[in-house]
Design a protein around this motif. Sequence first.
Motif, short mmCIF file in Angstrom:
data_model
loop_
_atom_site.label_atom_id
_atom_site.label_comp_id
_atom_site.label_asym_id
_atom_site.label_seq_id
_atom_site.Cartn_x
_atom_site.Cartn_y
_atom_site.Cartn_z
N TYR A 43 0.84 -1.20 0.00
CA TYR A 43 0.00 0.00 0.00
C TYR A 43 0.87 1.25 0.00
CZ TYR A 43 -3.45 -3.47 1.40
OH TYR A 43 -4.26 -4.59 1.45
N ASP A 44 0.52 2.22 -0.86
CA ASP A 44 1.27 3.47 -0.88
C ASP A 44 0.70 4.44 0.14
OD1 ASP A 44 -0.97 4.72 -1.99
OD2 ASP A 44 -0.16 4.72 -4.03
N GLU A 45 1.28 5.65 0.20
CA GLU A 45 0.89 6.58 1.24
C GLU A 45 -0.52 7.13 1.06
OE1 GLU A 45 3.53 9.93 1.27
OE2 GLU A 45 3.71 9.94 -0.91
N GLN A 46 -1.10 6.95 -0.14
CA GLN A 46 -2.49 7.33 -0.36
C GLN A 46 -3.46 6.18 -0.07
OE1 GLN A 46 -0.17 8.54 -2.90
NE2 GLN A 46 -0.18 10.37 -1.60
N GLY A 47 -2.90 5.02 0.28
CA GLY A 47 -3.74 3.86 0.58
C GLY A 47 -4.05 2.99 -0.61
N ALA A 48 -3.49 3.30 -1.79
CA ALA A 48 -3.74 2.48 -2.97
C ALA A 48 -3.13 1.09 -2.79
CB ALA A 48 -3.16 3.15 -4.22
N TYR A 315 -1.77 -0.97 -10.77
CA TYR A 315 -1.63 -1.48 -9.40
C TYR A 315 -1.11 -2.91 -9.33
CZ TYR A 315 -4.35 2.71 -8.74
OH TYR A 315 -4.77 4.02 -8.78
#
Length: 369
Positions: A43-48, A315
């Motif tokens: 998960y990236d910092e945007q939650g993706a 993704y």
Amino acid sequence: MAADQRPKADTLALRQRLISSSCRLFFPEDPVKIVRAQGQYMYDEQGAEYIDCISNVAHVGHCHPLVVQAAHEQNQVLNTNSRYLHDNIVDYAQRLSETLPEQLCVFYFLNSGSEANDLALRLARHYTGHQDVVVLDHAYHGHLSSLIDISPYKFRNLDGQKEWVHVAPLPDTYRGPYREDHPNPAMAYANEVKRVVSSAQEKGRKIAAFFAESLPSVGGQIIPPAGYFSQVADSREKTSSLTSSPWASPLATATLLPAWPQPSLWRGHLKPPALSTSTRGVGLFIGVDLIKDEATRTPATEEAAYLVSRLKENYVLLSTDGPGRNILKFKPPMCFSLDNARQVVAKLDAILTDMEEKVRSCETLRLQP
């Protein structure tokens, strides 16, 4: 402007430069900032959420609850070096020995593949009294100085080849000098090792060790022809100076998990004149070799980079490897499911279809206006 007053974008750019100076980033033009992971997802910092097809180091999946709990409980009791007696070390060695041939009964516990390979090199040199090492082309054995020196993948871009390092051809039956149509590629490639050893000995060099990955990874997920390692071992007996280390790098395989989709699923749109492929691997360790021409097997380097970048936008985290940087390298954690595999194949198929329809030139990947 003080460092703590820099705009966030500038701070991120500085961090990227500092990181990239010490290691190669995935997606260097548009890197992903990963902040957490669970199972086969990152998960990236945007939650993706991304499907992780890269991080085989987390063998049983990221942050596996049993592993996390065991580490937490042990850290509350004892976390020190191994110069003291402790039952866990003996118990673990006993459990390991029950899964291995009887001759493999002595264990050294280390904290990384690099440390294990460095120790293997030291043991070989101590046992033989010799210094020189035979390695395979494009090999990578770790980040310690001793291992960079015996890793063509690394030393060719750094200080070059040392006089005590001798490089034999990678046993690649797809792109190497002895291919799938050769009557005995295992013998042919083993003879190349013997030739390298003989050449070194004629110069007065004495071989301490032969280092080889059981399934060369950064070389392109190469599966050596059956019988290759036993043929090389025969040369050790004849020269009385060659020891082998067949497990020179860690390898993630999962032969008891749900089967990976059949290679035909990769080829839905991988056909001339756009691209063609060779698929190989074991368990969850898969290489898809993208080529521009079936006759010449020219690496499709630009296409592979473009495809991996497009997958990231969808993704899916994947990387390329091999001497031509054209091999899609799949090495997900073992919890990677059949549904995950179907998702990845579907996204690959869609992107490749789009490339066939829109890409004017496979060499430049220019899109049609």
